[in-house]
Design an enzyme around this catalytic site. Structure first.
Site, PDB file in Angstrom:
ATOM      1  N   ASP A 190      -2.741  -7.933   2.540  1.00 44.74           N
ATOM      2  CA  ASP A 190      -3.539  -6.904   3.211  1.00 44.74           C
ATOM      3  C   ASP A 190      -3.974  -5.777   2.277  1.00 44.74           C
ATOM      4  OD1 ASP A 190      -1.029  -5.893   2.793  1.00 44.74           O
ATOM      5  OD2 ASP A 190      -0.817  -4.982   4.773  1.00 44.74           O
ATOM      6  N   ARG A 221       1.603  -7.435  11.220  1.00 44.08           N
ATOM      7  CA  ARG A 221       1.472  -6.379  12.228  1.00 44.08           C
ATOM      8  C   ARG A 221       0.032  -5.913  12.343  1.00 44.08           C
ATOM      9  NH1 ARG A 221       6.047  -3.552  10.223  1.00 44.08           N
ATOM     10  NH2 ARG A 221       7.703  -4.772  11.115  1.00 44.08           N
ATOM     11  N   ASP A 239       1.677 -10.167   3.268  1.00 42.98           N
ATOM     12  CA  ASP A 239       0.599  -9.972   4.256  1.00 42.98           C
ATOM     13  C   ASP A 239      -0.814 -10.150   3.708  1.00 42.98           C
ATOM     14  OD1 ASP A 239       2.263  -9.433   6.414  1.00 42.98           O
ATOM     15  OD2 ASP A 239       2.511  -7.340   5.809  1.00 42.98           O
ATOM     16  N   THR A 244       2.839  -8.431  -1.565  1.00 38.94           N
ATOM     17  CA  THR A 244       3.214  -8.388  -0.146  1.00 38.94           C
ATOM     18  C   THR A 244       2.787  -9.708   0.477  1.00 38.94           C
ATOM     19  OG1 THR A 244       2.499  -7.526   2.006  1.00 38.94           O
ATOM     20  CG2 THR A 244       1.117  -6.960   0.164  1.00 38.94           C
ATOM     21  N   ASP A 266       0.808  -1.229   0.000  1.00 42.60           N
ATOM     22  CA  ASP A 266       0.000   0.000   0.000  1.00 42.60           C
ATOM     23  C   ASP A 266       0.843   1.282   0.000  1.00 42.60           C
ATOM     24  OD1 ASP A 266       0.760  -0.452   2.599  1.00 42.60           O
ATOM     25  OD2 ASP A 266      -1.161   0.118   3.473  1.00 42.60           O
TER      26      ASP A 266
HETATM   27  P1  ADP Z   1       4.879  -1.231   1.048  1.00 40.12           P
HETATM   28  O1  ADP Z   1       4.756  -0.788  -0.370  1.00 40.12           O
HETATM   29  O2  ADP Z   1       5.370  -2.633   1.160  1.00 40.12           O
HETATM   30  O3  ADP Z   1       3.621  -0.935   1.846  1.00 40.12           O
HETATM   31  P2  ADP Z   1       6.196   1.057   2.357  1.00 40.12           P
HETATM   32  O4  ADP Z   1       5.004   1.430   3.133  1.00 40.12           O
HETATM   33  O5  ADP Z   1       7.514   1.077   3.014  1.00 40.12           O
HETATM   34  O6  ADP Z   1       6.081  -0.403   1.720  1.00 40.12           O
HETATM   35  O7  ADP Z   1       6.253   2.021   1.083  1.00 40.12           O
HETATM   36  C1  ADP Z   1       7.266   1.870   0.118  1.00 40.12           C
HETATM   37  C2  ADP Z   1       7.701   3.226  -0.395  1.00 40.12           C
HETATM   38  O8  ADP Z   1       6.603   3.869  -1.060  1.00 40.12           O
HETATM   39  C3  ADP Z   1       8.134   4.222   0.655  1.00 40.12           C
HETATM   40  O9  ADP Z   1       9.457   4.039   1.074  1.00 40.12           O
HETATM   41  C4  ADP Z   1       7.992   5.536  -0.099  1.00 40.12           C
HETATM   42  O10 ADP Z   1       9.084   5.743  -0.973  1.00 40.12           O
HETATM   43  C5  ADP Z   1       6.739   5.271  -0.941  1.00 40.12           C
HETATM   44  N1  ADP Z   1       5.564   5.863  -0.272  1.00 40.12           N
HETATM   45  C6  ADP Z   1       4.944   5.435   0.850  1.00 40.12           C
HETATM   46  N2  ADP Z   1       3.939   6.253   1.205  1.00 40.12           N
HETATM   47  C7  ADP Z   1       3.927   7.257   0.299  1.00 40.12           C
HETATM   48  C8  ADP Z   1       3.134   8.447   0.122  1.00 40.12           C
HETATM   49  N3  ADP Z   1       2.147   8.760   0.970  1.00 40.12           N
HETATM   50  N4  ADP Z   1       3.404   9.228  -0.945  1.00 40.12           N
HETATM   51  C9  ADP Z   1       4.391   8.910  -1.797  1.00 40.12           C
HETATM   52  N5  ADP Z   1       5.182   7.835  -1.681  1.00 40.12           N
HETATM   53  C10 ADP Z   1       4.965   7.002  -0.651  1.00 40.12           C
END
Ligand code: ADP
Length: 319
Positions: A129, A171, A127, A125, A103
């Protein structure tokens, strides 16, 4: 569109490579140039972008992790970071981007699309989720890794008549714990979406004891409590010997299952199709075995929920 790019971001999951491969080969099949971006949004900002060929994605379908690497990038959450990313893409004449991740990754794709750069999200992912898809890439592999571990622990639990707490990842989402608990025949499943008092778990263990059962397997999602703490509490409450296993990062790695490889291939190819049909800001998914796509903004606005009927079933058959 004549040039597309792909990146993986956030937590890695098994099957990401199969998605990269499908995206690359499907693009080339349609006569499109395809670029790989290293290290997620960090590499995008830095311009760590290279052209991929059919052979660039050879011999990766069976590998866990991601050939394009992944990173977390705070700078991409800012306007400047996103503009810098778009600049890098435009410099290379790239017209569309496919992001593979969870997400957080999708929030980045949403921001780019809102700034006028077309993006498509592929859900990956362990998860599971993300709303709008029955399965995310990597979930099935992680689940099978967990089951294999629990089956081994069960051998010991049975031989030594012990109670085992097994902490799994999750989590905020209990899918891994719930599915693993059902598939491995756990006595109790503790997930963040439900509040199960420890007294209920104790009651289940004691009920098992009364009918001659000497061992129990309890699956605990990390979001509920630390396995070590929970094991101590359970030991105090039952006066039984309780052993704890924290599965940790073994759940993230390993060769993807056939299911994840097929899912990743189908979702990756669909993402290319969407961009070529002028769509943007969409997430591809699988719903009731059909490929679907939804607005990323919509997907992000829905809270992922566990399947209540499945949770109920786990209670009914783990007596
Ligand atoms: P995942 O994609 O597995 O949920 P993260 O939550 O760490 O992993 O998000 C991955 C990357 O996506 C972050 O390190 C950031 O670079 C980018 N990202 C996350 N949230 C935002 C946001 N609100 N706006 C822009 N980029 C974002």
């Amino acid at each position: 569109m004549k040039k597309l790019a792909v990146l993986t971001s956030g937590g890695d999951s098994p099957g990401m490579n199969a998605a990269i491969r499908a995206i690359t080969r499907k693009s080339i099949y349609h006569g499109i140039e395809i670029y790989g971006i290293m290290n997620g949004y960090q590499g995008l900002i830095e311009g760590n972008i290279f052209k991929m060929e059919v052979g660039s994605v050879g011999d990766i379908i069976q590998r866990g992790g991601t050939k394009l690497r992944s990173a977390r990038c705070q700078a991409f959450k800012t306007d400047e970071g996103q503009q810098a990313g778009i600049e890098q893409l435009k410099q290379k004449g790239i017209e569309g981007l496919i992001v593979i991740g969870g997400d957080g990754t999708f929030r980045g794709a949403k921001a780019l699309t809102e700034k006028g750069f077309p993006c498509i999200g592929v859900p990956a992912t362990i998860d599971n989720d993300i709303a709008g898809t029955d399965y995310t890439i990597g979930f099935d592999t992680a689940l099978n890794t967990i089951i294999a571990a629990i089956d081994k622990i069960r051998d010991t639990a049975t031989s030594h008549e012990r109670t085992y707490v097994i902490e799994v990842m999750g989590r905020d989402a209990g899918d891994l714990a719930l599915w693993a608990g059902l598939a491995a025949g756990a006595e109790s499943i503790l997930i963040p979406e439900k509040t199960d008092d420890i007294s209920e778990v104790v009651h289940r263990i004691q009920r098992g004891h009364e009918r001659g059962k000497k061992h129990s397997i309890i699956i605990l999602a990390e979001g509920v409590a630390s396995g070590i703490d929970y094991g101590k509490r359970l030991e105090e409450a039952t006066n039984l010997e309780v052993r704890v296993t924290v599965l940790g990062h073994i759940q993230r790695g390993g060769s993807p299952t056939a299911f994840d490889r097929v899912l990743a291939s189908r979702l990756g190819a669909k993402a290319v199709d969407l961009l070529l049909h002028g769509q943007a800001g969409q997430m591809v998914g699988m719903s009731e075995n059909k490929l679907v796509n939804y607005d990323i903004a919509h997907v992000l606005s829905i809270e992922h929920a566990i399947e209540d009927k499945m949770y109920q079933l786990s209670k009914e058959i783990s007596i």
